[in-house]
Design an enzyme around this catalytic site. Structure first.
Site, short mmCIF file in Angstrom:
data_model
loop_
_atom_site.label_atom_id
_atom_site.label_comp_id
_atom_site.label_asym_id
_atom_site.label_seq_id
_atom_site.Cartn_x
_atom_site.Cartn_y
_atom_site.Cartn_z
N ASN A 1 -6.36 8.99 8.82
CA ASN A 1 -6.13 10.19 8.43
C ASN A 1 -7.84 10.55 8.59
O ASN A 1 -8.51 9.76 8.15
CB ASN A 1 -6.11 10.63 7.16
CG ASN A 1 -6.15 11.95 6.59
OD1 ASN A 1 -6.90 13.08 7.19
ND2 ASN A 1 -6.11 12.35 5.19
N CYS B 1 -8.36 19.29 5.35
CA CYS B 1 -7.79 19.34 6.59
C CYS B 1 -7.12 20.27 7.05
O CYS B 1 -7.02 20.07 8.19
CB CYS B 1 -7.00 18.06 6.07
SG CYS B 1 -8.06 16.10 4.77
N HIS C 1 -0.89 17.80 10.25
CA HIS C 1 -2.22 16.85 9.97
C HIS C 1 -1.57 15.45 9.49
O HIS C 1 -0.05 15.58 9.06
CB HIS C 1 -2.48 17.88 8.43
CG HIS C 1 -3.02 16.63 7.81
ND1 HIS C 1 -4.81 16.23 8.70
CD2 HIS C 1 -3.75 16.04 6.71
CE1 HIS C 1 -5.32 15.58 7.85
NE2 HIS C 1 -4.57 15.92 6.81
N1 ACO Z 1 -2.32 -0.80 -1.14
C1 ACO Z 1 -1.57 -1.75 -2.06
N2 ACO Z 1 -1.36 -0.64 -3.41
C2 ACO Z 1 -1.99 0.30 -3.41
C3 ACO Z 1 -2.66 0.98 -2.70
C4 ACO Z 1 -3.17 0.27 -1.65
N3 ACO Z 1 -4.15 0.40 -0.98
N4 ACO Z 1 -3.33 2.09 -2.94
C5 ACO Z 1 -2.98 2.45 -4.78
N5 ACO Z 1 -1.38 0.76 -4.38
C6 ACO Z 1 -0.81 1.12 -5.50
C7 ACO Z 1 -0.82 2.11 -6.41
O1 ACO Z 1 -1.66 1.58 -7.66
C8 ACO Z 1 0.28 1.68 -8.05
O2 ACO Z 1 0.81 1.14 -8.37
P1 ACO Z 1 2.13 0.67 -9.45
O3 ACO Z 1 2.99 1.74 -9.68
O4 ACO Z 1 1.41 -1.07 -9.85
O5 ACO Z 1 0.88 1.83 -10.58
C9 ACO Z 1 1.57 1.88 -6.11
O6 ACO Z 1 0.94 1.05 -5.52
C10 ACO Z 1 1.43 3.37 -5.68
O7 ACO Z 1 1.26 4.39 -5.89
P2 ACO Z 1 1.03 6.01 -5.48
O8 ACO Z 1 -0.54 6.38 -5.43
O9 ACO Z 1 2.17 5.97 -6.37
O10 ACO Z 1 1.99 5.96 -4.31
P3 ACO Z 1 2.16 6.89 -3.10
O11 ACO Z 1 3.23 6.34 -2.58
O12 ACO Z 1 2.18 8.25 -3.52
O13 ACO Z 1 1.08 6.47 -2.08
C11 ACO Z 1 -0.37 8.47 -0.92
C12 ACO Z 1 -0.04 6.35 -1.91
C13 ACO Z 1 -0.31 7.44 0.95
C14 ACO Z 1 -1.59 8.32 -0.57
C15 ACO Z 1 0.21 9.47 -1.04
O14 ACO Z 1 1.16 9.64 -1.99
C16 ACO Z 1 -0.10 10.19 -0.52
O15 ACO Z 1 -0.32 10.63 1.06
N6 ACO Z 1 -0.89 11.51 -0.79
C17 ACO Z 1 -1.00 12.19 -0.08
C18 ACO Z 1 -2.53 12.06 0.72
C19 ACO Z 1 -3.34 13.68 1.37
O16 ACO Z 1 -2.23 13.88 2.23
N7 ACO Z 1 -3.83 14.02 1.06
C20 ACO Z 1 -4.91 15.49 1.49
C21 ACO Z 1 -5.42 15.15 2.58
S1 ACO Z 1 -6.56 14.75 3.10
C22 ACO Z 1 -8.18 15.74 2.75
O17 ACO Z 1 -7.95 16.73 2.88
C23 ACO Z 1 -9.50 15.00 3.28
#
Ligand code: ACO
Length: 331
Positions: A288, A116, A258
């Site tokens: 994203n 990204c 980003h």
């Molecule tokens: N719908 C419903 N529930 C979901 C979903 C979904 N789509 N995805 C995950 N969950 C659930 C998980 O199973 C988990 O359930 P559990 O607690 O029962 O185990 C719960 O939600 C929490 O999961 P987390 O992964 O801890 O959720 P988090 O609050 O961290 O959010 C997210 C996830 C949105 C991916 C976040 O961590 C994030 O934005 N991370 C950064 C991503 C990023 O910026 N990547 C780099 C850039 S991309 C690139 O370079 C190509």
């Protein structure tokens, strides 16, 4: 050595495919809810390319608009750099395919892989060539078509990505010109390279029947681990360029980060102590789009006159690698 010239953005353009997929559409095919996606990420809609579209097709549309805005033709370019992790093919570069689409040749064209942060890396490379008087105009495109690289069995990634392209023409800034790049900082922490990747299809794990069956050609991401690095790394590269240029955050007119997660964008804004009205957010419309988020947001803001000639803009990104980067400019 004092550079003879500076660099500036002379034209921008963006393109997103027609097909819009909103959170309610995803609820029908993925075990997810609009509420979860909105509250965890700030996303509502994303655009998905059609089956016959590839990254170079989107890049071409965005680039044509950027060339038009800059008032130049493709034959005036001295280089094309495409930032992408989802190019048309593993090789050759999407930049060379774009060069062919424009019917030009005889100058360098190459891709940059920095996740990204790709557009910021590519813009920084362009700046060096402009400053060293090797090129007068460089086309820098951030483009991603991640909807074709999504694992539809993995809800933690498949709701997050959209397709699109953002293009910029980076040109020579004459000494009398107020538009110019002020500073930039690039970084990477390769010790976390395996938190975000496309596991198969390269020389480590070549394509095989097994790699396809195990979905190893799709996006793998440990989102919550990356989350922790995101704010810290973007703050670090922003703080460095502000301090190096003796600038208070109050002198920044706009912050474009980003667009990976609204919580990350807001947390960075708070840490930098910048007025939240100056923080550009369009994640609800595009989700994203990886290396395309910043040039898409920049073009949108220029076209709707939110960001104007002379404004000071700070940009920051982080992504696969894990890379990070900032770019400070007067538009
Ligand atoms: N719908 C419903 N529930 C979901 C979903 C979904 N789509 N995805 C995950 N969950 C659930 C998980 O199973 C988990 O359930 P559990 O607690 O029962 O185990 C719960 O939600 C929490 O999961 P987390 O992964 O801890 O959720 P988090 O609050 O961290 O959010 C997210 C996830 C949105 C991916 C976040 O961590 C994030 O934005 N991370 C950064 C991503 C990023 O910026 N990547 C780099 C850039 S991309 C690139 O370079 C190509």
């Amino acid at each position: 050595m004092i550079a003879k010239y500076n660099a500036k953005i002379s034209g921008t353009g963006h393109y997103v495919p027609d097909k819009i997929v909103n959170n309610f559409d995803l609820e029908k095919i993925v075990d997810t809810t609009d509420e979860w996606i909105r509250t965890r990420t700030g996303m509502f809609e994303r655009h998905h390319a059609s089956s016959d579209q590839a990254s170079s097709d989107m890049a071409y549309e965005a680039a044509a608009k950027a060339l038009d805005a800059a008032g130049i033709r493709a034959k005036d370019l001295g280089m094309i750099i495409v930032a992408t992790v989802s190019g048309d093919h593993p090789f050759p570069s999407t930049a060379c395919i774009l060069q062919k689409r424009f019917g030009v040749k005889g100058f360098p064209a190459f891709d940059v892989s920095a996740g990204c942060t790709g557009w910021i890396y590519a813009a920084n490379i362009a700046k060096q060539y402009i400053e060293n008087d090797i090129a007068e105009h460089i086309l820098v495109v951030g483009v991603e078509l991640l909807s074709k690289l999504i694992n539809w069995d993995d809800r933690s990634t498949n709701v997050l990505f959209g397709d699109g392209a953002g293009a910029t023409v980076i040109s020579r800034s004459e000494p009398k010109d107020i538009s110019r790049f002020i500073d930039s900082e690039l970084s990477a922490d390769g010790s976390h390279y395996d938190l975000l990747m496309q596991p198969a299809g390269g020389s480590r794990t070549p394509a095989s029947k097994e790699s396809v069956e195990k979905n190893l050609h799709t996006v793998y991401m440990e989102g919550n681990k990356i989350f922790k690095h995101a704010v810290k790394s973007m703050y670090h590269v922003c703080d460095l360029v502000l301090k190096r240029n003796h600038l208070d955050v109050k002198s920044i007119d706009w912050l474009i980060t980003h667009q990976a997660n609204l919580r990350i964008i807001e947390a960075l804004g708070k840490k930098l102590k910048i007025d939240q009205d100056k923080v550009i957010v369009n994640i609800e419309k595009y989700a994203n789009t990886s290396s395309a988020t910043i040039p898409i947001a920049l073009d949108e803001c220029i076209r709707n006159s939110k960001i104007r000639h002379g404004d000071i803009v700070l940009m920051a990104s982080f992504g696969a690698g894990l890379t990070s980067g900032s770019l400070l400019m007067r538009l």
